[in-house]
Enzyme design. Structure first.
Site, PDB file in Angstrom:
ATOM      1  CG  LEU A  33      -6.448   8.385  27.616  1.00 46.56           C
ATOM      2  CD1 LEU A  33      -5.837   9.584  27.654  1.00 46.56           C
ATOM      3  CD2 LEU A  33      -7.407   7.837  28.422  1.00 46.56           C
TER       4      LEU A  33
ATOM      5  CG  ASN B  28      -1.100  15.054  32.745  1.00 43.93           C
ATOM      6  OD1 ASN B  28      -0.850  16.301  32.796  1.00 43.93           O
ATOM      7  ND2 ASN B  28      -0.412  14.602  32.116  1.00 43.93           N
TER       8      ASN B  28
ATOM      9  CE1 TYR C   7     -10.805  21.753  11.443  1.00 45.60           C
ATOM     10  CE2 TYR C   7     -12.707  21.702  10.349  1.00 45.60           C
ATOM     11  CZ  TYR C   7     -11.648  21.920  10.267  1.00 45.60           C
ATOM     12  OH  TYR C   7     -11.145  22.347   9.229  1.00 45.60           O
TER      13      TYR C   7
END
Length: 278
Positions: free
Chosen positions: A69, A95, A165
């Site tokens: 991804l 997921n 972050y």
């Protein structure tokens, strides 16, 4: 309730379902249970070895596909392979995800935002017509952690993560919820649906990169996969769209995750980012 209990009595023969992150945790259990009920499950993993091992270990029909991804070329290649395997998808379960305890970036963007949101955004975009063709369902696995996203919500002006972050996972989970919300708007009238689900605090391998432990009340993957499976295949969810579910019912969500204008802006920004236009 477990995923098996949530799908008890269902016959999914003839359905094809894509599940990302099939090699462990909630993704593995989701794939296992949906395949057990008769669906052909296409499961993604970052390496061919992990994907093959996961799919070989379930009872029923499961086909591995490689998906990283964080790499948009990998996402497009995965989508192309899925198209060759299945012209129609009855459900697409987004997921896979990561949790980091340090500041990491991909192409200048905070990495959890890229992996947890942008990669799935692109995957869904690439395969959405196959879901619509089946009047299918997109299920985005979100989290109650969206409520601790940085103040103001999506950090459009500093997506590098600078200054926020430590809240990167929460930021990415807010993005998941907003993406699902805007997708549901775009799917109106198509017969296809989009919902975001929280699996609850589940003991999986997702915290392997951080020092945080799990609470004593952490769920098992069988419990964590219950609501994702329910949203993906249960008849009670037919026609239901634009919802955020936790334990099979409407979950508590922040005003930010209900912000339709922010959701629409995130869609446009995400579209530009995955095309290298931003």
């Amino acid at each position: 309730m477990s995923a098996e209990q949530a799908t008890a009595g269902l016959d999914l023969r003839g359905r094809t379902i894509l599940v990302t992150g099939c090699n462990s945790g909630i993704g593995l259990e989701t794939m296992r249970v949906l395949a057990l009920r008769g669906a052909h499950v296409i499961g993604t993993a970052r390496s061919p070895e992990k994907g093959r091992a996961a799919c070989a270990g379930v009872r029923g029909q499961a086909t591995p596909v490689v998906l990283d991804l964080a790499d948009f070329d990998s996402v497009r290649a995965c989508a192309a392979q899925v198209r060759r395997l299945a012209p129609r998808l009855d459900a697409l379960v987004c997921n896979a995800g990561i949790v980091l305890d340090d500041w990491e970036r991909v192409g200048g963007l905070e990495k959890q935002f890229v992996v947890n949101h942008l990669g799935h955004f692109l995957l869904v975009e690439q395969l959405l017509d196959t879901v619509v063709a089946a009047r299918g369902r997109v299920v985005v696995v979100g989290s109650g952690s969206h409520r601790t996203a940085p103040p103001g919500g999506i950090q459009f002006d500093r997506l590098s993560g600078e200054g926020w972050y430590p809240r990167g996972y929460s930021h990415s989970k807010l993005a998941n919820g907003l993406f699902s919300l805007e997708l549901s708007r775009r799917l109106r009238g198509s017969g296809a649906t989009s919902n975001c689900v929280s699996p609850g605090h589940t003991r999986t391998a997702i915290l392997r990169n951080v020092d945080e432990g799990y609470r004593d009340d952490a769920r098992t993957p069988a419990q964590g996969a219950a609501t994702p499976c329910y949203a993906a295949v249960h008849p009670a969810m037919a026609g239901v769209s634009g919802q955020y579910l936790a334990d099979f019912r409407a979950g508590e969500q922040s005003a930010l995750q209900r912000d339709a204008a922010m959701a629409a802006r995130l869609w446009q920004v995400s579209s530009d980012l995955v095309r290298g236009k931003a």
